[in-house]
Design an enzyme around this catalytic site. Structure first.
Site, PDB file in Angstrom:
ATOM      1  N   LYS A 253       0.806  -1.212   0.000  1.00  0.00           N
ATOM      2  CA  LYS A 253       0.000   0.000   0.000  1.00  0.00           C
ATOM      3  C   LYS A 253       0.846   1.272   0.000  1.00  0.00           C
ATOM      4  O   LYS A 253       1.835   1.353   0.730  1.00  0.00           O
ATOM      5  CB  LYS A 253      -0.889  -0.006   1.254  1.00  0.00           C
TER       6      LYS A 253
ATOM      7  N   ARG B  96      -3.590  -7.328  14.088  1.00  0.00           N
ATOM      8  CA  ARG B  96      -2.746  -6.319  14.750  1.00  0.00           C
ATOM      9  C   ARG B  96      -3.257  -4.931  14.370  1.00  0.00           C
ATOM     10  O   ARG B  96      -4.155  -4.815  13.547  1.00  0.00           O
ATOM     11  CB  ARG B  96      -1.314  -6.457  14.230  1.00  0.00           C
TER      12      ARG B  96
END
Ligand code: ADP
Ligand code: ADP
Ligand code: MG
Length: 461
Positions: free
Chosen positions: A237, A299
């Site tokens: 990303k 997470r």
């Protein structure tokens, strides 16, 4: 019981983010640093700093034993793993639990179930969530050819143990498959110590849409909405935003799709008795309007700030509160989205040289600011970017009343960022954000790749 002292087992901007959240909640902090990070911003902000080993991550940030011993030795009652490093290693969560340290993350079993992508696909399917059409673990080359034939080319080879965009390979046709499989198996074995590979149908016009979830110890799960992370390079990303916008679809269809995606994420979290913050990633096929489960990241994620900016929820504070046994501070109906937020990841890389890492001494560091601008960073003038780790320098986030406003603010912020001493990707990101197709929301996960092929970007057009 609320946490009183947290050991931060990470570095860089996420260590700083966690330290600040602890400070706000009145929690004392201990930061474990490698020898290369003794002078980091985190080391200055933590109440106490302990050196956990040499610069190489293998000998510091990845040493479970050393970290647990340091946490116990400094009287911590909890460990925050950040992202990357040991954040998704069930073994680390188990070692913390065994030492009576609260792990600021999900139970080890949830990490195990989602960490193995083949297993995660099965669990999602069992819960009735659509997964990308694909195979189980590939055995022989012949088997792979038969499976790929059934799924239809192009296909992707993916590593069951993969992550961070590594271990993904596109295969256009049967003639390429045997070679690609051999290379992928070797690469995946050396990167993850696990050779298992499977096949997924390649979604040609794809949007990456993910859902942030929070779950407390009582089993309450809420969704904090979606993020779109379709601007990627090498499956990693570059730019992320919230909420997701899908102008290729009729507005009512897009709304229904987004609701179904959020429901699927919450369902999966319930299915695995998930706790704490997590992200369920999906891929949307823009041609068919279908969505498919990709994976779950167990997470806090790099791009969590965009969700914080539009919901007003401090996700890291919620993680700490949940790990301390508090029930969720929000019910689903309390979650309201306001405006639009976009983040871009500024890394120390030389774009012209094929994104070659550019570590070194930062001689000038002037971050942008002003209304709606947030910069999550560990950098300052005089900071030396070490060669040993990830090249992320800062996340620049802009919030606006709508998407156009957020884009405008982010472009302005990037123009105002002044960095000397290391090369950064800021100018490249500015070019990406200035593309008319991006402004119109018409793009897919291959947008950046195509622009680069056209020579668009600094040094290009
Ligand atoms: P996301 O959180 O969106 O899934 P990534 O997969 O890129 O994004 O985030 C995890 C990646 O971050 C890991 O693959 C690792 O390479 C990198 N990473 C790990 N620790 C740090 C750190 N302290 N600072 C910056 N990057 C890190
Ligand atoms: P990682 O664990 O490395 O993050 P993911 O499964 O989340 O792996 O995929 C990373 C990226 O690769 C996605 O965001 C998407 O751009 C691309 N990708 C993954 N699977 C597919 C698929 N089946 N078709 C098209 N693109 C895909
Ligand atoms: Mg992913």
């Amino acid at each position: 019981m609320a946490l009183s002292r947290v050991f931060v087992a990470n570095r860089g901007e996420i260590a700083v983010r966690v330290l600040r959240a602890c400070g706000e909640l009145g929690i004392e902090t201990v930061l474990g640093v490698s020898e290369a990070d003794r002078h980091s911003l985190g080391a200055r902000l933590a109440d106490r700093v302990v050196c956990i080993g040499p610069a190489s991550a293998d000998q510091s940030y990845l040493r479970i034993e050393a970290l647990v011993v340091a946490a116990i030795g400094t009287g911590a009652d909890a460990v925050h793993p950040g992202y990357g490093f040991l954040a998704e290693r069930a073994e680390f969560a188990r070692a913390c639990e065994a030492a009576d340290l609260a792990f600021v993350g999900p139970p080890p079993d949830a990490i195990d179930q989602m960490g193995d992508k083949l297993r995660a696909r099965k669990i999602a399917e069992r819960a009735g969530i659509p997964v990308v059409p694909g195979s189980q673990e590939i055995g022989t080359g012949e088997e792979a050819l038969a499976l790929a034939e059934g799924i239809g080319y192009p296909i992707l080879l993916k590593a069951s143990a993969g992550g961070g965009g590594r271990g993904i390979k596109v295969v256009a046709g049967p003639e390429e498959l045997p070679g690609a499989l051999a290379v992928a198996t070797a690469e995946v074995m050396s990167a993850f110590g696990d050779p298992r590979i499977y096949i997924e149908r390649y979604v040609a016009s794809a949007r990456h849409i993910e859902v942030q979830v929070l779950a407390d110890e009582l089993g309450n799960v809420i969704s904090l909405g979606e993020r779109d992370c379709s601007l990627q390079r090498r499956y990693q990303k570059l730019v992320e935003e919230a909420p997701a916008v899908l102008p290729s679809m009729a507005p009512t269809d897009a709304a229904v799709l987004q609701e179904r995606i959020q429901e699927a994420a919450v369902l999966l979290a319930h299915e695995i008795s998930y706790r704490n913050a997590g992200t369920v990633e999906f891929i949307v096929d823009q041609d068919s309007g279908e969505f498919f489960f990709l994976e779950m990241n167990t997470r806090i994620q790099v791009e969590h700030p965009v969700t914080e900016e539009i919901t007003g929820v401090d996700l890291v504070a919620e993680q700490l509160r949940i790990a301390g046994g508090s029930p969720l501070g929000y019910a689903q109906q309390d979650v309201a989205v306001r405006g639009h937020a976009i983040e871009c990841r500024i890394t120390a890389e030389n774009v012209e040289a094929g994104f070659r890492p550019s570590p070194g001494l930062i001689t000038e560091w002037l971050p942008p600011g002003g209304p709606g601008i947030r910069v999550d960073t560990h950098c300052y003038a005089g900071y030396e970017v070490p060669v040993h780790y990830d090249s992320l320098l800062a996340k620049v986030v802009a919030r606006g009343r709508d998407r156009d406003h957020a884009i405008q603010r982010l472009r302005n912020a990037l123009s105002g960022l002044r960095v000397a001493g290391v090369d950064t990707t800021a100018a490249f990101l500015h070019t990406l954000l200035s593309q008319p197709a991006f402004a119109e929301g018409r793009y897919d996960t291959r947008f950046v790749e195509r622009l680069q092929a056209e020579g668009v970007g600094p040094g290009g057009g």
